[in-house]
Design a protein around this motif. Structure first.
Motif, PDB file in Angstrom:
ATOM      1  N   GLY A  64       0.792  -1.222   0.000  1.00 23.15           N
ATOM      2  CA  GLY A  64       0.000   0.000   0.000  1.00 23.15           C
ATOM      3  C   GLY A  64       0.822   1.270   0.000  1.00 23.15           C
ATOM      4  N   VAL A  65       2.065   1.206  -0.491  1.00 18.33           N
ATOM      5  CA  VAL A  65       2.936   2.385  -0.533  1.00 18.33           C
ATOM      6  C   VAL A  65       2.439   3.363  -1.606  1.00 18.33           C
ATOM      7  N   VAL A  66       2.552   4.649  -1.335  1.00 18.25           N
ATOM      8  CA  VAL A  66       2.067   5.680  -2.269  1.00 18.25           C
ATOM      9  C   VAL A  66       2.912   5.662  -3.547  1.00 18.25           C
ATOM     10  N   PRO A  67       2.320   6.000  -4.707  1.00 21.35           N
ATOM     11  CA  PRO A  67       3.017   5.962  -5.995  1.00 21.35           C
ATOM     12  C   PRO A  67       4.321   6.745  -6.024  1.00 21.35           C
ATOM     13  N   PHE A  68       4.359   7.917  -5.368  1.00 19.54           N
ATOM     14  CA  PHE A  68       5.574   8.742  -5.373  1.00 19.54           C
ATOM     15  C   PHE A  68       6.770   7.969  -4.838  1.00 19.54           C
ATOM     16  N   LEU A  69       6.569   7.237  -3.759  1.00 14.38           N
ATOM     17  CA  LEU A  69       7.667   6.482  -3.155  1.00 14.38           C
ATOM     18  C   LEU A  69       8.061   5.283  -4.020  1.00 14.38           C
ATOM     19  N   GLY A 206       7.742   2.459   2.422  1.00 14.32           N
ATOM     20  CA  GLY A 206       8.410   3.040   1.252  1.00 14.32           C
ATOM     21  C   GLY A 206       9.620   3.881   1.608  1.00 14.32           C
ATOM     22  N   TRP A 207       9.420   4.797   2.580  1.00  3.68           N
ATOM     23  CA  TRP A 207      10.530   5.648   3.012  1.00  3.68           C
ATOM     24  C   TRP A 207      11.629   4.836   3.693  1.00  3.68           C
ATOM     25  N   SER A 208      11.230   3.798   4.400  1.00  6.81           N
ATOM     26  CA  SER A 208      12.208   2.942   5.081  1.00  6.81           C
ATOM     27  C   SER A 208      13.119   2.237   4.083  1.00  6.81           C
ATOM     28  N   ILE A 209      12.536   1.700   3.011  1.00  8.88           N
ATOM     29  CA  ILE A 209      13.329   1.021   1.978  1.00  8.88           C
ATOM     30  C   ILE A 209      14.262   2.011   1.298  1.00  8.88           C
ATOM     31  N   LEU A 210      13.742   3.195   0.984  1.00  8.25           N
ATOM     32  CA  LEU A 210      14.551   4.224   0.327  1.00  8.25           C
ATOM     33  C   LEU A 210      15.713   4.644   1.216  1.00  8.25           C
ATOM     34  N   ALA A 211      15.432   4.912   2.486  1.00  8.00           N
ATOM     35  CA  ALA A 211      16.475   5.335   3.422  1.00  8.00           C
ATOM     36  C   ALA A 211      17.515   4.236   3.613  1.00  8.00           C
TER      37      ALA A 211
END
Length: 241
Positions: A64-69, A206-211
């Motif tokens: 359910g991660v937002v498209p932007f991420l 999403g932010w966790s994976i990116l970070a």
């Protein structure tokens, strides 16, 4: 001449097309079990055309991660394409920029390997188009076939296939870890950072994976740069002594 070069490219890219068969088929199947329609799954392969990123996107969509991420994570994972394209540009024959922009879309790890290791001093544009066309066509068509197969599976099997997504990630990661300490460090550190951020609730998935991806890359690269500098310093001291 151009026709023969194009045919040679198709022949050289056949091995890529065959290799894409099980991976694209599995992607289409998993896309169906994740909830994507035939059009959505095939469109992802048509417009994104990046195996690992597409699998990652499925996982993020399921979470359910937002498209932007999802787009941002895909960008980070595919940053290596800047380096591959720049390196390949030296190997290619001269061509208009708009033409290079077209076949640059077809640059993947596999097509880069075929073109970069070509015995020819310069790779012709028709040859590059041949390699990339058959690889691209294989990926897109087998994605659609995989989705059709997934649509005909019993519901309990479709639900069970979600586990296969994680197995696929392991299958992609393990071969690259063998004999490569840097990849092992990257994977281990990224997993640790993501786990900490996810368990503590500090960041969303999403932010966790990116970070985790960015931080692990920076830390490991700094570690190796420091190691190289230390080795060079010791070598110089030994020479002076």
């Amino acid at each position: 001449m151009e026709k023969s070069q194009f045919s040679a490219g198709l022949k050289a890219g056949t091995s890529i097309a065959i290799g894409y068969f099980p991976v694209a088929l599995a992607f289409g199947l998993l896309a169906k079990t994740t909830g994507l329609t035939m059009i959505e799954a095939t469109a992802m392969s048509i417009f994104v055309y990046a195996g690992a990123s597409q699998y990652m996107a499925l996982s993020l969509i399921a979470s359910g991660v937002v498209p932007f991420l999802i787009v941002t994570n895909t960008f980070v994972v595919n940053i290596r394409h800047f380096l591959m394209s720049a390196s390949l540009n030296v190997k290619m024959d001269r061509a208009p920029k708009w033409l290079k922009a077209i076949y640059a879309f077809g640059v993947t790890d596999e097509s880069f390997s075929v073109l970069a290791t070509s015995k020819e001093e310069k790779v012709s544009t028709p040859f590059a188009f041949g390699v990339m066309l058959i690889a691209y066509g294989s990926w897109v068509s087998f994605t659609a076939i995989g989705h059709m197969i997934g649509a005909n599976l019993p519901l309990f099997l479709q639900a069970a296939m979600s586990i296969a997504l994680y197995a696929m990630f392991i299958g992609l990661l393990v071969p690259s870890m063998k004999g490569n300490r840097k990849v092992v460090m990257l994977a281990g550190l990224a997993a640790a950072i993501h786990s900490i951020l996810h368990v503590t609730g500090a960041l969303s998935t999403g932010w966790s994976i990116l970070a985790a991806t960015l931080l692990s890359s920076i830390v490991v690269e700094l570690f190796y740069v420091h190691g190289r500098k230390t080795a060079e310093t010791m070598y110089k001291r030994e020479e002076e002594a």
